[in-house]
Design a protein around this motif. Structure first.
Motif, mmCIF file in Angstrom:
data_model
loop_
_atom_site.group_PDB
_atom_site.id
_atom_site.type_symbol
_atom_site.label_atom_id
_atom_site.label_comp_id
_atom_site.label_asym_id
_atom_site.label_seq_id
_atom_site.Cartn_x
_atom_site.Cartn_y
_atom_site.Cartn_z
ATOM 1 N N ASP A 5 0.922 -1.051 -0.031
ATOM 2 C CA ASP A 5 -0.067 0.239 0.066
ATOM 3 C C ASP A 5 0.822 1.262 0.002
ATOM 4 O O ASP A 5 2.272 1.254 0.140
ATOM 5 C CB ASP A 5 -0.676 -0.050 1.200
ATOM 6 N N ILE A 6 0.136 2.240 -0.222
ATOM 7 C CA ILE A 6 1.210 3.808 -0.247
ATOM 8 C C ILE A 6 1.031 4.199 1.139
ATOM 9 O O ILE A 6 0.060 4.377 1.729
ATOM 10 C CB ILE A 6 0.153 4.607 -0.970
ATOM 11 N N THR A 10 4.024 9.260 2.121
ATOM 12 C CA THR A 10 3.919 9.525 0.595
ATOM 13 C C THR A 10 2.659 9.874 0.041
ATOM 14 O O THR A 10 3.001 10.783 -1.039
ATOM 15 C CB THR A 10 4.432 8.153 0.067
ATOM 16 N N GLY A 11 1.516 9.464 0.197
ATOM 17 C CA GLY A 11 0.361 9.610 -0.625
ATOM 18 C C GLY A 11 -0.260 11.258 -0.314
ATOM 19 O O GLY A 11 -0.477 11.745 -1.212
ATOM 20 N N ASN A 239 -7.213 0.784 0.453
ATOM 21 C CA ASN A 239 -5.998 1.270 -0.117
ATOM 22 C C ASN A 239 -5.683 2.941 0.030
ATOM 23 O O ASN A 239 -7.014 3.567 -0.101
ATOM 24 C CB ASN A 239 -5.982 0.940 -1.603
ATOM 25 N N GLY A 241 -4.818 4.911 -1.870
ATOM 26 C CA GLY A 241 -4.941 5.689 -3.101
ATOM 27 C C GLY A 241 -6.019 6.485 -2.952
ATOM 28 O O GLY A 241 -6.076 7.533 -3.565
#
Length: 331
Positions: A5-6, A10-11, A239, A241
């Motif tokens: 997973d991100i 970072t996301g 997720n 994202g």
């Protein structure tokens, strides 16, 4: 969070950078929208509600990206060494102030944009009954969105954004706004298609005047729906994202709104036939003389079909009664 997973930090950084890029495009399109609303228009002829909505969308998206920048600066710089758990824990905290504020702004912008789409649907159909379902979905967007933001603000720092008590409101919000946008846009597209089919029988030229508007309406709806559907899929799959897609949805909302107004303005300009200037040659006593003709401008203000809706009304987005075609000759 799964191993592939991100990460939250970072996301957050990715979403801020990508949102900044799209925000730049939205600012350029806002300038084009202001031109389309004011070009060769008297002050009294400017559509003030749409003008105000365009400004509000810019303000909301501007405040949203500013809050996002502050959030990234706080997590990666200001509280990097002092926040328990470091930057990842900071960005995972759903009760953090900037997290709550930016999602409240997103809910407000969604309500504003969906309301405009429903209003356009009413203008095209000229019937309240048609917008009952989209209006109910809009109310669902308001209830689920406000409740989700309130629930997030009351959560503890250890609460996950994918927790069950938050998930039902967040998923309900995303599903409701997708359904409201899709239903309103679909109804508009169908109405414009039927109007175009009817007036084609009476139009001398083969060129369509309303189909380009339908195309851009559908393009805007697809652009917005794809972004929301991607966010929904990421959220269902737990997720991270979805953090990126929700932040990107803010400038996408503005871009979708502006592109419709700009296309309507271009279509309205093309409805004016250009001036025709030529010279007439006459022979008098063996001499050739040229007399320039004055430009002849034909202005067709609108064409009203039998079902009481015109392309000009769609462009202005103002409901009005039945009118007859108007021809103006200017020497």
């Amino acid at each position: 969070m799964t191993s592939n997973d991100i990460p939250f930090d970072t996301g957050a950084l990715m979403s801020t950078v990508l949102e900044g890029i799209l925000y730049g495009f939205s600012v350029l399109m806002f300038m084009g929208t202001m031109w389309s609303l004011t070009y060769k228009q008297h002050v009294r002829d400017i559509n003030r509600p749409i003008f105000i909505v365009a400004i509000l969308l810019l303000l909301l998206s501007t405040v949203h990206i500013v809050v996002n920048i502050i959030r990234v600066e706080n997590g990666l710089v200001k509280y990097r060494d002092t926040y328990p758990g470091g930057p990842r824990a900071f960005f995972a905290d759903v009760s953090e102030e900037t997290y709550v504020i930016k999602h409240a702004l997103y809910v407000l912008q969604t309500l504003l944009a969906d309301g405009v789409v429903i209003y356009r649907c009413y203008v095209v159909w000229q019937s309240v009954w048609v917008i009952i379902l989209p209006s109910m979905l809009w109310c669902s967007v308001a209830v689920t969105g406000v409740t989700a933001v309130y629930s997030v603000s009351q959560s503890s720092s250890s609460t996950s954004v994918f927790a069950q008590d938050l998930a039902m409101w967040i998923m309900g919000f995303l599903i409701s706004t997708i359904a409201a946008n899709a239903s309103s846009s679909g109804l508009m597209a169908y109405r414009i298609w039927t109007i175009e089919r009817n007036i084609t029988r009476h139009r001398a030229g083969p060129k369509s005047t309303m189909m380009p508007i339908m195309h851009v309406l559908m393009d805007a709806a697809v652009l917005y729906s794809v972004a929301l559907f991607t966010a929904l899929v990421c959220y269902v799959c737990s997720n991270n994202g979805d953090v990126i897609m929700v932040d990107l949805a803010v400038p996408i909302i503005s871009i979708a709104f502006y592109m419709v107004l700009i296309r309507i303005a271009v279509n309205r300009q093309h409805n004016y036939l250009p001036n025709v200037g030529t010279n007439v040659e006459t022979r008098q006593s063996g001499n050739v003389q040229q007399y320039p003709m004055q430009p002849l401008q034909v202005h067709i203000s609108q064409f009203t079909s039998s079902d009481n809706t015109s392309a000009h009304e769609i462009g202005n987005e103002r409901p009005s009664g039945r009118r007859s075609p108007t021809w103006t000759l200017v020497k």
